[in-house]
Design a protein around this motif. Structure first.
Motif, PDB file in Angstrom:
ATOM      1  N   HIS A 134       0.859  -1.072  -0.031  1.00  0.00           N
ATOM      2  CA  HIS A 134      -0.119  -0.105   0.064  1.00  0.00           C
ATOM      3  C   HIS A 134       0.969   1.219  -0.025  1.00  0.00           C
ATOM      4  O   HIS A 134       2.193   1.283   0.134  1.00  0.00           O
ATOM      5  CB  HIS A 134      -0.845  -0.065   1.118  1.00  0.00           C
ATOM      6  N   GLY A 135       0.216   2.486   0.056  1.00  0.00           N
ATOM      7  CA  GLY A 135       1.023   3.762   0.225  1.00  0.00           C
ATOM      8  C   GLY A 135       1.050   4.270  -1.155  1.00  0.00           C
ATOM      9  O   GLY A 135       1.020   3.818  -2.421  1.00  0.00           O
ATOM     10  N   SER A 177      -1.949  -6.765   0.717  1.00  0.00           N
ATOM     11  CA  SER A 177      -3.514  -6.325  -0.131  1.00  0.00           C
ATOM     12  C   SER A 177      -4.504  -7.378   0.219  1.00  0.00           C
ATOM     13  O   SER A 177      -5.436  -7.244  -0.238  1.00  0.00           O
ATOM     14  CB  SER A 177      -3.028  -5.812  -1.263  1.00  0.00           C
ATOM     15  N   TRP A 214      -5.689   3.726  -2.807  1.00  0.00           N
ATOM     16  CA  TRP A 214      -5.059   2.427  -2.900  1.00  0.00           C
ATOM     17  C   TRP A 214      -4.775   2.056  -1.042  1.00  0.00           C
ATOM     18  O   TRP A 214      -3.959   2.748  -0.894  1.00  0.00           O
ATOM     19  CB  TRP A 214      -3.992   2.405  -3.641  1.00  0.00           C
ATOM     20  N   GLY A 215      -5.578   1.168  -0.724  1.00  0.00           N
ATOM     21  CA  GLY A 215      -5.199   0.668   0.553  1.00  0.00           C
ATOM     22  C   GLY A 215      -6.284   0.114   1.364  1.00  0.00           C
ATOM     23  O   GLY A 215      -7.281  -0.321   0.723  1.00  0.00           O
ATOM     24  N   TYR A 233      -3.038   4.041   7.097  1.00  0.00           N
ATOM     25  CA  TYR A 233      -1.689   4.335   6.463  1.00  0.00           C
ATOM     26  C   TYR A 233      -0.778   3.034   6.515  1.00  0.00           C
ATOM     27  O   TYR A 233      -0.805   2.208   7.250  1.00  0.00           O
ATOM     28  CB  TYR A 233      -1.104   5.345   7.518  1.00  0.00           C
ATOM     29  N   VAL A 234      -0.027   2.974   5.268  1.00  0.00           N
ATOM     30  CA  VAL A 234       0.750   1.626   5.175  1.00  0.00           C
ATOM     31  C   VAL A 234       1.328   1.243   6.370  1.00  0.00           C
ATOM     32  O   VAL A 234       1.489   0.061   6.397  1.00  0.00           O
ATOM     33  CB  VAL A 234       1.488   1.932   3.848  1.00  0.00           C
TER      34      VAL A 234
END
Ligand SMILES: [Zn+2]
Length: 572
Positions: A52-53, A96, A239-240, A259-260
């Motif tokens: 992610h991120g 993910s 995206w996440g 948050y990643v």
């Protein structure tokens, strides 16, 4: 049989990692996992990609692909390279995954119920052209301090001044270049790490056997300045993992993701769920590794990571685990590493400086790299890769000491006796001495491996190889054979057995060479030796073997010079 859970820090998805990344977590974790399995323990070894991120989104945009497709492709690439290096993960998962979505949302809900999450209103830069909020480092502009025109929103690279995005003159999006920016108010969730400071301090203080590198970094973050700070766990990104409280919506958090840094370590747990799904196992099968009340109480959990990852693993992730109030397994031991530098400087992904994992496998088999990297692991301080050192180590340790031993002994036996373990002769004082020396050396090697002292383990293993070479030099079966063929037969019988012994005990470091030698020796039993005296009789008189192909070849000066030039910078 003891049970060991092992995780390696999870590599970020946006590209192929260099050898410094490899030796900082995945490779030593694999060494330990292989060793523990060889000693008869039950092992669960997990790793995954961190997907992610913003960097993943930008890398996907650059590649012209939807981010989900990009991550799926890069995961497959990283999995294949990991296989190339013989990293023996029980599962190589993805942050993910549906399992991680569900668990991250569940744990966030538990933390909220425990009062460990607070809402904060922040001002953040929104880009109309990009239709998104921009993280500080994706805003560029002119530095108010030195006038550098490519200063980032968090810091000026030129004069190192710490900046806020609003300090920049003529700010623009680093993604699109657009200057159509607006400061907007947005709400985020913060994890109240500061509330857990006392509990963390107590926990870290109880870990008296941890490496100083690990505890010193943890204590610095706990105590320096104003002490441990609360930390944002949400971002305005597409995206996440969507922000939810368990299965329920989180009012005010619509359209935001975690948050990643928050969801990445939770993947260690979720990965075990992915393992269960991929292997037709039940929830109980993976929970016995992770839930203390469902069997994980007698699991020893060891984490491997580079020093930059220590704060997250000693503080932030434990806050998630402890704060949840559930029976998740906490780490028992954290093995951290310093950095590996490259030929007088640093590895650089952006400048293509140094050797990347895919390139390494193109030029030499995995065992060459595994041996050098592990025997030079950056444990007590940073260490440095140089081509001269690499060439010397491969040519001496692997080709001259181990490879040559196997080759000489088997070829001599084939020419003077046959391709079978010869009979005749009786061991004497020199053999007793050899066995005693090997016995002592083997225990030292095991003690270093148990303590995860990687460099010391490599040195102890090499010393065991040397003992066999010294024995062969001393007794010189090629001379003995002329006067006393029976004595030469006995010496060669011992030496043939040593090839098998070396193959077994070297397998955590150099698994391919080990398998090749075991195949050549037609050795079906590769059990870790209980004692050396029986190990040197494992292949009985008359046991058939074949002369192995060259186990390790030497690196020439021309090759060395060519590689030195090729990897000096600017990846092609
Ligand atoms: Zn500046």
């Amino acid at each position: 049989m003891a049970r060991h859970l092992i995780t390696s820090a999870i590599p970020y998805i946006n590209g192929i990692k260099h050898l410094g990344n490899l030796v900082g977590s995945q490779l030593p974790a694999d060494l330990y996992a292989r060793y523990l399995r060889a000693r008869g323990n039950e092992v669960m070894f997990l790793c995954a990609t961190d997907e992610h991120g913003t960097p993943a989104e930008l890398a996907a945009a650059k590649a012209g692909k939807p981010v989900a497709d990009y991550c799926a492709e890069m995961h497959a690439v990283q999995a294949e390279i990991a296989q190339g290096f013989r990293l023996s993960f029980d599962h190589f998962g993805r942050s993910s995954s549906p399992q991680n979505h569900k668990l991250t949302q569940h744990l966030a809900g538990r933390l909220a119920d425990a009062g460990l999450i607070r809402e904060v209103s922040e001002k953040q830069v929104y880009s109309h052209a990009d239709k998104r909020f921009l993280p500080d480092r994706y805003i560029e502009g002119t530095c108010p301090n030195c006038g550098y025109d490519k200063a980032r929103g968090d810091q000026c690279e030129n004069c190192t001044k710490q900046l806020d995005p609003t300090d920049l003159i003529n700010p623009r999006s680093a993604i699109s270049g657009s200057t159509d920016l607006e400061v907007r108010e947005t709400k985020h969730l913060y994890l109240r790490q500061s509330d857990m400071r006392g509990k963390l301090q107590e926990w870290i203080d109880s870990k008296t056997d941890w490496p100083v590198l690990t505890t010193s970094i943890a204590k610095k973050w706990l105590n320096d300045g104003d002490g441990l700070q609360d930390r944002g766990i949400t971002r305005d990104l597409d995206w996440g993992i969507p922000v939810k409280k368990g299965d329920e919506e989180w009012p005010g958090m619509e359209g935001k993701v975690f948050y990643v840094w928050f969801d990445a370590p939770i993947e260690y747990i979720a990965c075990a769920g992915e393992w269960a799904e991929a292997n037709g196992k039940t929830d109980a099968d993976w929970e016995r590794w992770w839930r203390t009340e469902r069997g994980a109480d007698d699991v020893r959990y060891t984490q491997f990571m580079g020093k930059d990852n220590v704060p997250f693993h000693t503080l932030s992730f434990p806050v998630t685990i402890l704060g949840s109030g559930e029976d998740w397994k906490l780490v028992d031991y954290i093995k951290s590493f310093n950095y590996l530098n490259y030929d007088g400087g640093q590895f650089s992904t952006s400048q293509g400086r140094g050797v990347f994992m895919d390139q390494a496998l193109e030029i030499l088999p995995a065992d060459y790299w595994r041996w050098w990297l592990l025997s030079h692991a950056p444990e007590s301080s940073d260490s440095e890769f140089t081509w001269e050192n690499f060439q010397g180590s491969v040519n001496k340790d692997l080709a001259d000491v181990l490879g040559n031993f196997a080759s000489r002994v088997t070829k001599f036996c084939r020419s003077k006796f046959s391709e079978a373990v010869p009979s005749g002769g009786t061991p004497g004082a020199r053999e007793d001495q050899l066995i005693a020396d090997l016995e002592k050396g083997l225990r030292e090697y095991e003690a270093h491996m148990d303590a995860i002292e990687v460099r010391k383990s490599a040195a102890a293993l090499r010393a065991l190889w040397v003992l066999g070479n010294e024995y062969l030099q001393d007794v010189a079966p090629w001379s003995t054979f002329k006067e006393d063929p029976d004595a030469a037969a006995m010496q060669i019988r011992i030496a043939l057995n040593l090839i098998r012994f070396y193959a077994v005990i070297s397998s955590p470091f150099i698994p391919d060479a080990s398998a090749q030698l075991l195949t050549a020796m037609h050795a079906e039993d590769a059990t870790w030796p209980a004692d050396v005296a029986s190990a040197v009789q494992a292949l009985p008189e008359g046991h058939v073997f074949s002369v192995p192909e060259v186990t390790f070849r030497k690196i020439s000066d021309e090759e060395r010079a060519g590689w030195q030039e090729r990897f000096a910078g600017v990846r092609t």
